[in-house]
Design a protein around this motif. Structure first.
Motif: not given
Ligand SMILES: C[S@@+](CC[C@H](N)C(=O)[O-])C[C@H]1O[C@@H](n2cnc3c(N)ncnc32)[C@H](O)[C@@H]1O
Length: 258
Positions: A163-176
Motif C-alpha cells: 500500500k505504499r508507492g516508491y519512486e525510483l530514479l536513476l540520475v546523473n549530472q552529465v547524461v540524461g
C-alpha cells in the motif's frame, strides 16, 4: 535471500558494469549483497551512519560470502553519506562515456536525501557518476532539488508495495533527459498507480487546508501548492482522458491501496 519488490526493482536498475557501487544508508545491506550476487559489479561499498549496523553487517557479510562469486569484494564504512569520498577523478570520469561509479541512496526521507546530495555536490558537481535514489516520501521536493542541482534523468520507475508507492530514479549530472516534477513517465494504467496518485493528491490537499500550514516556509507552501496542481493535472490528463478507456484491459493484480 528474498528481496522485497522495491529492492528487487532497484537491483534490476543496476545494468551497467560499474567499477564501484555505493550502497548508502545500507542498514541490512540486502541491496548491495544482491548486486554482488548478480555478478555484474565486482565491488560494493556499504555505508551507514550507525556503528552497530555496520558491525552486524560486517559479520553477516563474512558469514554469507560463500553465496557470492569468487571475484567480488566489499568494504563497509560507518559515516555520513554527505561526507563520502567517492574517489573519482572528474577529468577521467568525463572522458569515459560510461559512468564508473553508482551511488545508491535508498530508504530515507526525501528531505534528508536532499541534504546528502547537496553535501556530495559540493565536491562532485559535474561528475559523470550515476545516482540511484529511492526516497521515502517528499519525492516532489526531491525532484525539485534534483533539477536545481542540475541532475538529469536516465530511468525512473514507480513501485507500489504494501500500500505504499516508491519512486525510483536513476540520475546523473552529465547524461540524461530533463527531470519531470510529477514523474510523467512513471504512470502506468494500473490501479495501484492511480491509487498512489490519488493518495498523493489527498496528502497535498490536507497540507493546504491544515491549520499548521502557515508554519511552513513560504517556499514549502508554494511547493505544496504546485505539487497539488501538478498531480491533479496528471490525474486529469493521463488517467481520466488517456488511460481510462484501457482501464479494464490493463488491470493489474497489485493490492488495492484502500
Ligand atoms: C530504513 S534504512 C534503509 C535500508 C535500505 N537502504 C532500504 O532501502 O531498505 C535507513 C538507514 O539509513 C541510515 N542513515 C540515516 N541517515 C544517514 C546518513 N546521513 N548517512 C548514512 N546513513 C544514514 C540509518 O542508519 C538506517 O540504517
Amino acid at each position: 535471500m528474498k528481496l522485497n519488490k522495491r529492492l528487487l526493482n532497484l537491483s534490476e536498475m543496476v545494468t551497467s558494469p560499474y567499477h564501484l557501487v555505493w550502497d548508502c544508508c545500507c542498514d541490512h545491506g540486502l541491496l548491495g549483497f544482491k548486486i554482488l550476487a548478480d555478478g555484474l559489479v565486482k565491488q560494493v561499498n556499504f555505508v551507514d551512519l550507525v556503528p552497530a549496523i555496520i558491525d552486524k553487517l560486517d559479520k553477516k557479510l563474512s558469514m554469507y560470502a560463500y553465496h557470492l562469486p569468487n571475484d567480488v569484494s566489499w568494504n563497509t564504512f560507518c559515516q555520513d553519506v554527505a561526507s563520502l569520498q567517492l574517489m573519482e577523478d572528474k577529468h577521467q570520469s568525463q572522458l569515459s562515456p560510461i559512468p564508473k561509479q553508482l551511488v545508491i541512496i535508498s530508504g530515507v526521507g526525501g528531505e534528508l536525501m536532499i541534504d546528502m546530495l547537496e553535501g556530495l555536490m559540493q565536491r562532485y558537481r559535474g561528475y559523470n557518476i550515476d545516482y540511484l535514489l529511492c526516497p521515502v516520501q517528499h519525492t516532489y521536493k526531491l525532484r525539485t532539488a534534483l533539477i536545481k542541482l542540475n541532475f538529469k534523468l536516465k530511468e525512473e520507475r514507480l513501485v507500489v508495495e504494501n500500500k505504499r508507492g516508491y519512486e525510483l530514479l536513476l540520475v546523473n549530472q552529465v547524461v540524461g533527459k530533463e527531470i519531470s516534477l510529477s514523474g510523467k513517465k512513471i504512470w502506468e494504467p494500473k490501479n495501484s498507480h492511480k491509487q498512489y496518485l490519488v493518495k498523493l493528491i489527498a496528502h497535498y490537499q490536507r497540507m493546504e487546508s491544515s491549520d499548521s500550514s502557515h508554519k511552513l516556509s513560504q517556499l514549502d507552501q508554494e511547493l505544496n501548492t504546485k505539487a497539488l496542481m501538478d498531480y491533479r493535472l496528471v490525474l486529469q490528463e493521463y488517467y481520466q482522458n488517456t488511460v481510462e478507456s484501457h482501464w479494464n484491459v490493463n488491470e493489474d493484480k497489485d493490492e488495492s491501496l484502500f
